[in-house]
Design a protein around this motif. Sequence first.
Motif, PDB file in Angstrom:
ATOM      1  N   TRP A  49       0.851  -1.202   0.000  1.00 59.31           N
ATOM      2  CA  TRP A  49       0.000   0.000   0.000  1.00 59.31           C
ATOM      3  C   TRP A  49       0.883   1.247   0.000  1.00 59.31           C
ATOM      4  CZ3 TRP A  49      -0.685   4.488   2.608  1.00 59.31           C
ATOM      5  CH2 TRP A  49      -1.860   5.218   2.352  1.00 59.31           C
ATOM      6  N   ASP A  50       1.893   1.268   0.864  1.00 59.40           N
ATOM      7  CA  ASP A  50       2.799   2.423   0.902  1.00 59.40           C
ATOM      8  C   ASP A  50       3.434   2.662  -0.459  1.00 59.40           C
ATOM      9  OD1 ASP A  50       3.164   3.504   3.783  1.00 59.40           O
ATOM     10  OD2 ASP A  50       3.277   1.343   4.063  1.00 59.40           O
ATOM     11  N   LEU A  51       3.835   1.589  -1.117  1.00 61.63           N
ATOM     12  CA  LEU A  51       4.507   1.719  -2.407  1.00 61.63           C
ATOM     13  C   LEU A  51       3.616   2.419  -3.427  1.00 61.63           C
ATOM     14  CD1 LEU A  51       6.816   1.083  -4.375  1.00 61.63           C
ATOM     15  CD2 LEU A  51       5.816  -1.197  -4.683  1.00 61.63           C
ATOM     16  N   ALA A  52       2.380   1.969  -3.578  1.00 67.63           N
ATOM     17  CA  ALA A  52       1.485   2.581  -4.555  1.00 67.63           C
ATOM     18  C   ALA A  52       1.020   3.965  -4.104  1.00 67.63           C
ATOM     19  CB  ALA A  52       0.283   1.672  -4.807  1.00 67.63           C
ATOM     20  N   HIS A  53       0.878   4.176  -2.794  1.00 65.17           N
ATOM     21  CA  HIS A  53       0.497   5.490  -2.276  1.00 65.17           C
ATOM     22  C   HIS A  53       1.558   6.531  -2.632  1.00 65.17           C
ATOM     23  CE1 HIS A  53      -0.810   8.630   0.515  1.00 65.17           C
ATOM     24  NE2 HIS A  53       0.419   8.638   1.010  1.00 65.17           N
ATOM     25  N   ILE A  54       2.832   6.150  -2.539  1.00 69.45           N
ATOM     26  CA  ILE A  54       3.921   7.046  -2.923  1.00 69.45           C
ATOM     27  C   ILE A  54       3.739   7.485  -4.371  1.00 69.45           C
ATOM     28  CG2 ILE A  54       6.396   7.043  -3.484  1.00 69.45           C
ATOM     29  CD1 ILE A  54       6.773   5.346  -0.891  1.00 69.45           C
ATOM     30  N   GLY A  55       3.447   6.532  -5.244  1.00 68.37           N
ATOM     31  CA  GLY A  55       3.234   6.861  -6.642  1.00 68.37           C
ATOM     32  C   GLY A  55       2.010   7.719  -6.864  1.00 68.37           C
ATOM     33  N   ASN A  56       0.932   7.447  -6.127  1.00 69.94           N
ATOM     34  CA  ASN A  56      -0.298   8.210  -6.307  1.00 69.94           C
ATOM     35  C   ASN A  56      -0.127   9.664  -5.899  1.00 69.94           C
ATOM     36  OD1 ASN A  56      -3.341   8.800  -4.808  1.00 69.94           O
ATOM     37  ND2 ASN A  56      -3.279   8.188  -6.949  1.00 69.94           N
ATOM     38  N   GLN A  57       0.553   9.917  -4.779  1.00 74.36           N
ATOM     39  CA  GLN A  57       0.808  11.298  -4.364  1.00 74.36           C
ATOM     40  C   GLN A  57       1.660  12.035  -5.382  1.00 74.36           C
ATOM     41  OE1 GLN A  57      -1.662  11.909  -1.988  1.00 74.36           O
ATOM     42  NE2 GLN A  57      -0.095  13.239  -1.127  1.00 74.36           N
ATOM     43  N   GLU A  58       2.627  11.325  -5.939  1.00 74.78           N
ATOM     44  CA  GLU A  58       3.483  11.937  -6.949  1.00 74.78           C
ATOM     45  C   GLU A  58       2.681  12.270  -8.207  1.00 74.78           C
ATOM     46  OE1 GLU A  58       7.583  10.711  -9.274  1.00 74.78           O
ATOM     47  OE2 GLU A  58       7.360  10.250  -7.142  1.00 74.78           O
ATOM     48  N   GLU A  59       1.776  11.373  -8.576  1.00 78.83           N
ATOM     49  CA  GLU A  59       0.933  11.650  -9.738  1.00 78.83           C
ATOM     50  C   GLU A  59       0.036  12.860  -9.496  1.00 78.83           C
ATOM     51  OE1 GLU A  59      -2.670   9.890 -12.517  1.00 78.83           O
ATOM     52  OE2 GLU A  59      -1.762   8.542 -11.048  1.00 78.83           O
ATOM     53  N   LEU A  60      -0.605  12.910  -8.321  1.00 81.29           N
ATOM     54  CA  LEU A  60      -1.521  14.005  -8.013  1.00 81.29           C
ATOM     55  C   LEU A  60      -0.835  15.359  -8.116  1.00 81.29           C
ATOM     56  CD1 LEU A  60      -3.446  12.504  -4.956  1.00 81.29           C
ATOM     57  CD2 LEU A  60      -4.411  12.995  -7.208  1.00 81.29           C
ATOM     58  N   TRP A  61       0.353  15.474  -7.517  1.00 78.78           N
ATOM     59  CA  TRP A  61       1.000  16.773  -7.398  1.00 78.78           C
ATOM     60  C   TRP A  61       1.889  17.122  -8.586  1.00 78.78           C
ATOM     61  CZ3 TRP A  61      -0.606  20.446  -4.385  1.00 78.78           C
ATOM     62  CH2 TRP A  61      -1.365  20.107  -3.254  1.00 78.78           C
ATOM     63  N   LEU A  62       2.704  16.198  -9.051  1.00 75.28           N
ATOM     64  CA  LEU A  62       3.666  16.546 -10.089  1.00 75.28           C
ATOM     65  C   LEU A  62       3.102  16.403 -11.500  1.00 75.28           C
ATOM     66  CD1 LEU A  62       7.009  15.120  -8.637  1.00 75.28           C
ATOM     67  CD2 LEU A  62       5.829  17.284  -8.177  1.00 75.28           C
ATOM     68  N   ILE A  63       2.344  15.351 -11.742  1.00 77.33           N
ATOM     69  CA  ILE A  63       1.829  15.139 -13.093  1.00 77.33           C
ATOM     70  C   ILE A  63       0.569  15.951 -13.348  1.00 77.33           C
ATOM     71  CG2 ILE A  63       0.864  13.419 -14.673  1.00 77.33           C
ATOM     72  CD1 ILE A  63       2.766  11.394 -13.447  1.00 77.33           C
ATOM     73  N   TYR A 104       3.364   0.955 -11.792  1.00 81.91           N
ATOM     74  CA  TYR A 104       2.676   2.240 -11.685  1.00 81.91           C
ATOM     75  C   TYR A 104       3.616   3.327 -11.182  1.00 81.91           C
ATOM     76  CZ  TYR A 104      -0.418   5.780  -9.633  1.00 81.91           C
ATOM     77  OH  TYR A 104      -1.025   6.964  -9.283  1.00 81.91           O
ATOM     78  N   THR A 105       4.352   3.053 -10.112  1.00 76.56           N
ATOM     79  CA  THR A 105       5.251   4.081  -9.572  1.00 76.56           C
ATOM     80  C   THR A 105       6.364   4.423 -10.561  1.00 76.56           C
ATOM     81  OG1 THR A 105       6.511   2.386  -8.376  1.00 76.56           O
ATOM     82  CG2 THR A 105       4.788   3.523  -7.151  1.00 76.56           C
ATOM     83  N   ALA A 106       6.822   3.437 -11.324  1.00 76.92           N
ATOM     84  CA  ALA A 106       7.854   3.704 -12.331  1.00 76.92           C
ATOM     85  C   ALA A 106       7.299   4.580 -13.452  1.00 76.92           C
ATOM     86  CB  ALA A 106       8.376   2.393 -12.903  1.00 76.92           C
ATOM     87  N   GLN A 107       6.073   4.314 -13.870  1.00 73.71           N
ATOM     88  CA  GLN A 107       5.453   5.121 -14.914  1.00 73.71           C
ATOM     89  C   GLN A 107       5.255   6.556 -14.441  1.00 73.71           C
ATOM     90  OE1 GLN A 107       1.438   3.979 -15.988  1.00 73.71           O
ATOM     91  NE2 GLN A 107       1.607   4.875 -18.033  1.00 73.71           N
ATOM     92  N   VAL A 108       4.802   6.700 -13.194  1.00 70.76           N
ATOM     93  CA  VAL A 108       4.607   8.036 -12.628  1.00 70.76           C
ATOM     94  C   VAL A 108       5.936   8.782 -12.573  1.00 70.76           C
ATOM     95  CG1 VAL A 108       4.032   9.297 -10.517  1.00 70.76           C
ATOM     96  CG2 VAL A 108       2.543   7.448 -11.299  1.00 70.76           C
ATOM     97  N   ARG A 109       6.990   8.124 -12.123  1.00 71.52           N
ATOM     98  CA  ARG A 109       8.278   8.790 -11.991  1.00 71.52           C
ATOM     99  C   ARG A 109       8.801   9.258 -13.353  1.00 71.52           C
ATOM    100  NH1 ARG A 109      12.104   9.271  -8.177  1.00 71.52           N
ATOM    101  NH2 ARG A 109      10.205   9.809  -7.013  1.00 71.52           N
ATOM    102  N   ALA A 110       8.643   8.451 -14.373  1.00 73.00           N
ATOM    103  CA  ALA A 110       9.107   8.857 -15.695  1.00 73.00           C
ATOM    104  C   ALA A 110       8.396  10.128 -16.149  1.00 73.00           C
ATOM    105  CB  ALA A 110       8.885   7.728 -16.697  1.00 73.00           C
ATOM    106  N   ARG A 111       7.081  10.186 -15.932  1.00 73.32           N
ATOM    107  CA  ARG A 111       6.328  11.382 -16.321  1.00 73.32           C
ATOM    108  C   ARG A 111       6.702  12.571 -15.437  1.00 73.32           C
ATOM    109  NH1 ARG A 111       1.343   9.961 -18.888  1.00 73.32           N
ATOM    110  NH2 ARG A 111       1.824   8.213 -20.282  1.00 73.32           N
TER     111      ARG A 111
END
Length: 439
Positions: A49-63, A104-111
């Motif tokens: 859960w923590d792993l995907a939550h990290i990606g979701n927060q990054e998507e919300l704010w940065l992407i 998912y987190t890798a895709q978010v980070r690339a964007r």
Amino acid sequence: MTVTDPQMTMRAHLDAVLTRARARTTALTDIADTELRHQHSPLMSPLVWDLAHIGNQEELWLIREVGRREPLRADLDELYDAFRHTRSSRSGLPLLDPDQARAYTAQVRARALEVLEGADLSGDPLTDRGFVFAMIAQHEQQHDETMLATHQLRAGGPLLTAPPAPSAAGPVDACAEIVIGAGEFTMGTTTDPWALDNERPAHPVSVPAFAIEMFPVTNARYLEFVTDDGYRRRELWTEEGWAHRVAADLTAPQFWERDSDGTWWRRMFGRTVALRAQQPVVHISFHEAQAFARWAGKRLPTEAEWEKAARFDPATGTTSSTRYPWGEDEPTATQANLGQRHLEPADIGAYPDGASPSGVQQMFGDVWEWTSSGFHAYPDFTMFPYPEYSEVFFGGDYRMLRGGSFGSDPVAVRATFRNWDHPIRRQIFSGVRLARDVA
């Protein structure tokens, strides 16, 4: 002559900070899928859960917010909203499996890195000097520390490795004190570009003279409290603290074990090790810290006292505006035990190079230090950029912790940084430093 573009330099720095956070996240989650899915404690989320939550927060704010791009997975927003689901209930949610969460987190980070490359890091408060990118790096590192605490709570053999923390070069006085004179200092910050809203704004605070111990309290000193029946002496505890001690049957710090011949050991990330006498005690609650302080004839420092001891320079009569006692540079291996370099606190006296201007040592790293203060807004506080980071937590029974632990990353630790938790919590990497009044 080469002219350096400040924004290019800042982008490179932010890229490095984000990359460091992701490397740590990967190391903490590069374990068996069964371990990632399992709820190791009702106090903690499953690691996946923590792993995907990290990606979701990054998507919300940065992407979405900064990049103004279409959502990658808007369907995940509710699932990974920390305010919608308690930690104990998250294992029952339809979570992404480990491979899906990693992808998912890798895709978010690339964007996100694409957004960083084109972002204007001046003007807009959200992106000025890289604030929102640093906020996301801090968020990830804070979850990394939470995941490290989950690793400590899990049963079974060790999954993580690190070299032993250092010892002092010579003998030190565990009870040594530094007297901080009465007077005003500047608490908080208005200038640190990566400071979070609860650290702002800078404001004058007058503090009476006090003494603060040079080092955090050691295992050896805390063991004296345990063997002196500190956990059975009602007079040492507040009414609330005693009620919790009885209900939770507290008899020693969490993860301490005593064998049949009376020898004390400590369980540490799947290993059982001998209690290291000069190491700061870790995994104690606010109530335990407060009871120990009474037993020792002292008290916990206030949050203002802690920050003054960390920042005020008695030689110049001024408050340092730098992020750390030694300046703006992130700590070296000789200045502080941070960044999961070790999986334990270092012995007291191991980091004289990291002393504050007042001479107080090991205020950064090793263990979070409980203070006596509750969590309140500073005068003229302004919420930014969202109320769920600080504002919704003001008041209540929270107690403030300062300084960071061996599990904290430098990006998420500074002299003005404020951490808070419930007074019963001790799965966190928390310890104590004592203070007393000076007439």
